[in-house]
Design a protein around this motif. Structure first.
Motif, short mmCIF file in Angstrom:
data_model
loop_
_atom_site.label_atom_id
_atom_site.label_comp_id
_atom_site.label_asym_id
_atom_site.label_seq_id
_atom_site.Cartn_x
_atom_site.Cartn_y
_atom_site.Cartn_z
N PRO A 22 0.79 -1.23 0.00
CA PRO A 22 0.00 0.00 0.00
C PRO A 22 0.83 1.29 0.00
CG PRO A 22 0.04 -0.95 2.20
CD PRO A 22 0.80 -1.90 1.31
N ARG A 57 -1.15 5.45 -3.83
CA ARG A 57 -1.55 6.59 -3.02
C ARG A 57 -0.39 7.43 -2.51
NH1 ARG A 57 -3.36 2.60 1.89
NH2 ARG A 57 -2.44 3.81 3.56
N ALA A 61 7.12 5.33 1.43
CA ALA A 61 6.92 5.70 2.84
C ALA A 61 8.07 5.22 3.72
CB ALA A 61 5.61 5.15 3.36
N ALA A 63 11.74 2.52 4.44
CA ALA A 63 12.18 1.12 4.38
C ALA A 63 10.99 0.24 4.72
CB ALA A 63 13.30 0.91 5.39
N ASP A 64 11.05 -1.02 4.31
CA ASP A 64 9.99 -1.95 4.66
C ASP A 64 10.23 -2.42 6.09
OD1 ASP A 64 8.27 -4.05 5.05
OD2 ASP A 64 8.45 -4.79 2.99
N ILE A 65 9.42 -1.93 7.01
CA ILE A 65 9.67 -2.19 8.43
C ILE A 65 9.55 -3.68 8.75
CG2 ILE A 65 9.06 -1.48 10.79
CD1 ILE A 65 7.69 0.99 9.54
N GLY A 102 13.42 6.23 4.64
CA GLY A 102 14.23 5.82 3.49
C GLY A 102 13.69 6.36 2.18
N GLU A 105 15.11 9.74 2.03
CA GLU A 105 16.57 9.60 1.84
C GLU A 105 16.89 9.26 0.39
OE1 GLU A 105 16.84 6.85 5.23
OE2 GLU A 105 18.48 8.10 5.90
N GLU A 125 11.93 8.18 11.51
CA GLU A 125 12.57 7.01 12.13
C GLU A 125 12.58 7.08 13.65
OE1 GLU A 125 13.57 8.49 9.40
OE2 GLU A 125 14.43 7.06 7.98
N GLY A 133 18.90 5.92 8.52
CA GLY A 133 20.15 5.17 8.32
C GLY A 133 20.61 5.15 6.88
N PHE A 278 2.98 -1.36 14.52
CA PHE A 278 2.04 -2.31 13.94
C PHE A 278 0.84 -2.54 14.87
CE2 PHE A 278 5.91 -3.36 11.49
CZ PHE A 278 5.39 -3.11 10.23
N ARG A 281 -1.88 -0.09 14.15
CA ARG A 281 -2.59 -0.37 12.90
C ARG A 281 -3.46 -1.62 13.04
NH1 ARG A 281 1.13 2.99 12.59
NH2 ARG A 281 0.97 4.64 11.05
N LYS A 285 -8.32 -3.30 13.09
CA LYS A 285 -8.90 -4.48 12.43
C LYS A 285 -9.76 -5.27 13.40
CE LYS A 285 -5.15 -4.79 9.07
NZ LYS A 285 -4.21 -3.76 9.38
N LYS A 467 -10.48 8.14 13.07
CA LYS A 467 -9.33 8.53 12.25
C LYS A 467 -9.53 9.95 11.69
CE LYS A 467 -5.93 6.42 9.33
NZ LYS A 467 -5.48 5.40 8.43
N1 3HC Z 1 6.96 -0.71 5.99
C1 3HC Z 1 6.07 -1.72 5.95
N2 3HC Z 1 4.74 -1.52 6.04
C2 3HC Z 1 4.30 -0.27 6.16
C3 3HC Z 1 5.17 0.83 6.19
C4 3HC Z 1 6.57 0.58 6.11
N3 3HC Z 1 7.47 1.57 6.10
N4 3HC Z 1 4.44 1.96 6.32
C5 3HC Z 1 3.16 1.58 6.35
N5 3HC Z 1 3.06 0.24 6.25
C6 3HC Z 1 1.84 -0.56 6.20
C7 3HC Z 1 1.01 -0.45 7.47
O1 3HC Z 1 1.44 -1.39 8.42
C8 3HC Z 1 -0.37 -0.72 6.96
O2 3HC Z 1 -0.49 -2.11 6.80
P1 3HC Z 1 -1.91 -2.82 7.02
O3 3HC Z 1 -2.85 -2.19 6.03
O4 3HC Z 1 -1.62 -4.24 6.81
O5 3HC Z 1 -2.28 -2.49 8.43
C9 3HC Z 1 -0.37 -0.10 5.56
O6 3HC Z 1 1.00 0.02 5.21
C10 3HC Z 1 -1.01 1.26 5.49
O7 3HC Z 1 -0.44 2.08 6.50
P2 3HC Z 1 -1.32 3.08 7.39
O8 3HC Z 1 -2.53 2.38 7.90
O9 3HC Z 1 -0.40 3.70 8.36
O10 3HC Z 1 -1.79 4.11 6.26
P3 3HC Z 1 -1.97 5.67 6.35
O11 3HC Z 1 -2.43 6.09 5.02
O12 3HC Z 1 -2.75 6.04 7.55
O13 3HC Z 1 -0.51 6.28 6.61
C11 3HC Z 1 1.84 6.54 6.21
C12 3HC Z 1 0.47 6.17 5.62
C13 3HC Z 1 1.85 8.01 6.65
C14 3HC Z 1 2.88 6.32 5.16
C15 3HC Z 1 2.11 5.66 7.46
O14 3HC Z 1 1.90 4.30 7.10
C16 3HC Z 1 3.49 5.75 8.03
O15 3HC Z 1 3.77 6.68 8.75
N6 3HC Z 1 4.35 4.77 7.74
C17 3HC Z 1 5.63 4.61 8.34
C18 3HC Z 1 6.63 5.57 7.80
C19 3HC Z 1 7.98 5.34 8.44
O16 3HC Z 1 8.12 5.18 9.63
N7 3HC Z 1 9.02 5.31 7.61
C20 3HC Z 1 10.34 5.12 8.06
C21 3HC Z 1 10.67 3.67 8.01
S1 3HC Z 1 12.26 3.34 8.73
C22 3HC Z 1 13.35 3.72 7.48
O17 3HC Z 1 12.96 4.18 6.45
C23 3HC Z 1 14.78 3.41 7.79
C24 3HC Z 1 15.70 4.12 6.85
O18 3HC Z 1 16.12 5.33 7.41
C25 3HC Z 1 16.91 3.27 6.59
#
Ligand code: 3HC
Ligand code: NAI
Length: 694
Positions: A22, A57, A61, A63-65, A102, A105, A125, A133, A278, A281, A285, A467
């Motif tokens: 997503p 959309r 967003a 890295a894949d957490i 990421g 970045e 982060e 990172g 997680f 989120r 459900k 929400k």
């Molecule tokens: N990795 C894996 N899954 C993610 C994700 C991510 N980065 N971000 C969101 N998802 C998943 C959610 O778990 C959710 O899954 P689900 O439908 O199975 O519950 C789905 O995507 C939709 O997410 P939201 O319900 O949060 O959707 P919203 O539209 O409300 O919000 C968003 C979207 C603002 C992008 C929000 O999801 C968000 O803040 N995401 C996390 C962003 C984040 O923390 N990024 C940094 C990651 S760490 C990183 O990048 C390390 C790097 O520096 C090396």
């Protein structure tokens, strides 16, 4: 080429499109796909510039957490970022939705960034207990300057596109609905200008300004000490930016960033904060209320009662642009309620959070009235009158008579039986509990209370509405105190017992504060007012709290409660309270004993966890992580400890059970272990493994 990334060519411009719903998280497949596409575009002699864009959309967003904590899969970040940054052909990132972590970045190693007007950019982060990172802490300050960068990485907040343009994070905003076209046009313009490509890493001008000024960092640390207390990640984020300024080379800064990132990633705080991400989120459900359950449109809301809660609840809807009718019994109460709302908005405006026009616009959405008949057209009415069953029943009988068919009738009761309230209406399926927390315009938590007969579409509507008004909703079943207060009652009881056994209130508070709560139970009660629910005529001097109330020590508002307060509301341990406690102990005939900090913590928190287990086994919460979401959002549980149920899982349920049994033997039935706790331990399981029977 991988299916999640597509490469197309528009004459000399290559367009690389990522499609990983997503949120286009940078999974190994996405990283591989981008790498392959960008390499192909660089190798193609027809291609002169590259646009990197996303389908769906949002932009990337982060890295894949879900990959965190697992063995790394190629290609690595460094390889991917280096190929983009060293591309001899200009790379333009086309950003819509969110460019986070990421994702941002990645955009920062592109040579240019074009964004839609509603895009948001950030490095969140820190909220996962991490730091950026992928070079973010080194590149960001080079673009926005050190002070702004400190703010962005330690708050984790997303900057709107307009602000991103102002600070130089974005080069151009795209007209509505034409992002890719604008990015391609931007790339053509760059080609026509024939300027040499500049990498962010090469631009040190904004770092130079901060060189030789360590006080920038010290002042920032001091100003935010309270906010960062207990968290490891903010300090490490600061250190990375400090290193960007002090290190001789970009690589040196990157190496520090990498080291600190790995330290955080391996530590317990980030594990807890990622779990919590997680959990929040997951709480949305509901197994028997699927995502496609139809919902009601809520275009007009009614609030009954303009007191502490009614006013705050009304503000949530006005702030979201939804008109609200507020009904009170008396004109003065209504006027007072509306005045409090206005002064709250005015205070926000005076701090720059709202413009005067926005305040007026919100106030314009509030319509005060003295008759419930004005609820006739509301799609949802929330009752926030006095906490007395007979009043609630009368009010719901009236709402049933007045409100249109299909309207949702909600109660903000903090502990009364929602089924009993619903039973006075002819439409119990439309009745639900919406338990807001005080101050209702600020607190994020909303407990949604499902009555025996509450319809699924009503639940789905309320979860979605939460929400819309910026709340985090958790579904709870009907029971005394629902999830949060039911567990809090356990802590309250033990805190009060502890002081009669020999602990002193300030020690109990200190232990819980050091654990990470914003304040301990006695400070919290002083703040809320000791006279909440206290009636002078019924007071029997039987508890410390009753005696304090009888003395007029009602808490912070009266200058004294458990603590004494000075004119600046600083709390000081009170000899008066000490004496009352000693009198109680003397009367009991028992001698006080020395109680360790460890026992204080276990006595206060283990019964809460045990109650959480009962809540789960009774099916009043869907899953253990929902309980954690309640405690983090509503009761100040430190998010870096995940929540009470997660914390218990980390300690080991066997240890929690053993301690509960020990307390049970010496202190009695308040510590009787929950059947579920015993069962999970016997099966070698955790709360996280628990699933409600189908
Ligand atoms: N990795 C894996 N899954 C993610 C994700 C991510 N980065 N971000 C969101 N998802 C998943 C959610 O778990 C959710 O899954 P689900 O439908 O199975 O519950 C789905 O995507 C939709 O997410 P939201 O319900 O949060 O959707 P919203 O539209 O409300 O919000 C968003 C979207 C603002 C992008 C929000 O999801 C968000 O803040 N995401 C996390 C962003 C984040 O923390 N990024 C940094 C990651 S760490 C990183 O990048 C390390 C790097 O520096 C090396
Ligand atoms: P409050 O006493 O501040 O406000 C109640 C308001 O309701 C008063 O202004 C009163 O005039 C009005 N009222 C009473 N009967 C009415 C009627 N029949 N019609 C119209 N207005 C009427 O009380 P508060 O604190 O706002 O609590 C309201 C409800 O919210 C209670 O059920 C309480 O348990 C619940 N609650 C309170 C929390 C808190 O921290 N104060 C937290 C969560 C829930």
């Amino acid at each position: 080429m991988d299916t999640v990334v597509k490469l197309e060519r528009h004459d000399v411009i290559a367009v690389v499109t990522i499609n990983n719903p997503p949120v286009n998280a940078l999974s190994a497949a996405v990283r591989g796909g981008i790498l392959a596409s960008v390499n192909a575009a660089i190798a193609d002699p027809e291609v002169k510039a590259i646009v990197l864009t996303c389908a769906g959309r949002t932009f990337i967003a982060g890295a894949d957490i879900t990959e965190f904590g697992k063995p790394p899969e190629p290609p690595g970040w460094d390889e991917l970022l280096a190929v983009l940054e060293n591309s001899p052909k200009p790379v333009v990132a086309a950003i819509h939705g969110h460019a986070l972590g990421g994702g941002l970045e990645l955009a920062l190693v592109c040579h240019f960034r074009v964004a839609t007007k509603d895009a948001r950019l950030g490095l969140p982060e820190v909220k996962l207990g991490l730091l950026p990172g992928g070079g973010g802490t080194q590149r960001l300050p080079r673009i926005v300057g050190v002070e702004k960068a400190l703010d962005i990485v330690t708050s984790g907040q997303h900057a709107p596109a307009k602000e991103a343009l102002e600070v130089g994070l974005v080069d151009e905003l795209a007209p509505e609905g034409q992002l890719n076209e604008a990015a391609v046009a931007f790339a053509r313009k760059i080609l026509a200008e024939k300027k040499p490509l500049v990498k962010v890493r090469e631009n040190n001008t904004k770092l130079e300004v901060a060189k030789g000024h360590p006080e920038i960092f010290e002042n920032f640390r001091k100003a935010n000490a309270r906010k960062f207390r207990g968290f490891l990640a903010p300090e490490k984020n600061i250190r990375c930016i400090e290193t960007a300024v002090t290190s001789a080379t970009f690589e040196e800064g990157l190496a520090v960033e990498r080291k600190l990132f790995m330290e955080l990633m391996a530590g317990p705080q980030s594990a807890a904060q990622r779990y919590y991400f997680f959990a929040e989120r997951q709480a949305q459900k509901i197994p028997d209320v699927p995502d496609d359950t139809p919902t009601h449109a809520v275009k007009k809301v009614g609030i009954l009662g303009a007191g502490t809660m009614g006013g705050g609840i009304a503000m949530n809807f006005a702030s979201a642009g939804i008109p609200v009718t507020i009904v009170e019994i008396k004109g003065e109460a209504l006027d007072r309620g509306l005045k409090v709302i206005r002064s709250n908005y005015d205070r926000t405006a005076s701090r720059g959070g709202l413009t005067p026009e926005q305040v007026n616009q919100r106030m314009g959405l509030l319509n005060g009235s003295l008759t419930m008949e004005d609820f006739a057209e509301c799609d949802l009415v929330i009752e926030a009158v006095f906490e007395r069953m007979e009043i609630k029943k009368q009010v719901f009988a009236d709402l049933d008579r007045i409100c249109k068919p299909g309207a949702i009738l909600a109660t903000n009761t903090s502990e009364l039986n929602v089924n009993e309230i619903a039973s006075v209406t002819r439409r119990p399926e439309d009745v639900i509990g919406l338990h807001f927390f005080s101050p209702a315009n600020v607190m994020k938590l909303l407990e949604v209370i499902r009555g025996e007969k509450t319809a699924k579409d009503v639940i789905a509507t309320c979860m979605k509405l939460a929400k819309t008004i910026g709340k985090v909703a958790v579904l709870a079943g009907v029971c005394h105190g629902f999830i949060g207060n039911r567990m809090l009652n356990q802590r309250e009881r033990e805190a009060n017992k502890l002081v009669l056994e020999g602990a002193i209130p300030w020690d109990v508070d200190r232990v819980l504060y050091d654990f990470g709560f914003p304040m301990g139970p006695f400070r919290m009660n002083d703040l809320a007012g000791l006279d909440l629910g206290w009636v002078m005529e019924e007071s029997r001097s039987s508890t410390l709290r009753e005696v304090l109330c009888e003395m007029g020590r009602l808490g912070q508002k009266s200058g004294a409660g458990y603590y004494d307060y000075d004119e600046n509301r600083n709390a000081k341990p009170s000899p008066v309270t000490d004496k009352i406690i000693n009198d109680f102990i003397a009367k009991s005939g028992k001698s006080p004993r020395k109680i360790s900090d460890g026992e204080i913590l276990e006595r206060c928190i283990y019964p809460m966890i045990n109650e959480g287990a009962k809540i789960l086994e009774e099916g009043k919460a869907i899953r253990a992580s929902d309980i954690d979401v309640v405690w983090v959002n509503g009761y100040g549980w430190p998010v870096y400890r995940g929540g009470p149920m997660y914390w218990a899982d980390q300690i080991g349920l066997d240890k929690v059970l053993a301690k509960m049994k020990e307390f049970h033997a010496t202190l009695g039935d308040d510590f009787k272990p929950a059947a579920l706790l015993e069962k999970l331990v016997a099966e070698g399981k955790k709360f996280a493994d628990f699933e409600q029977p189908a």
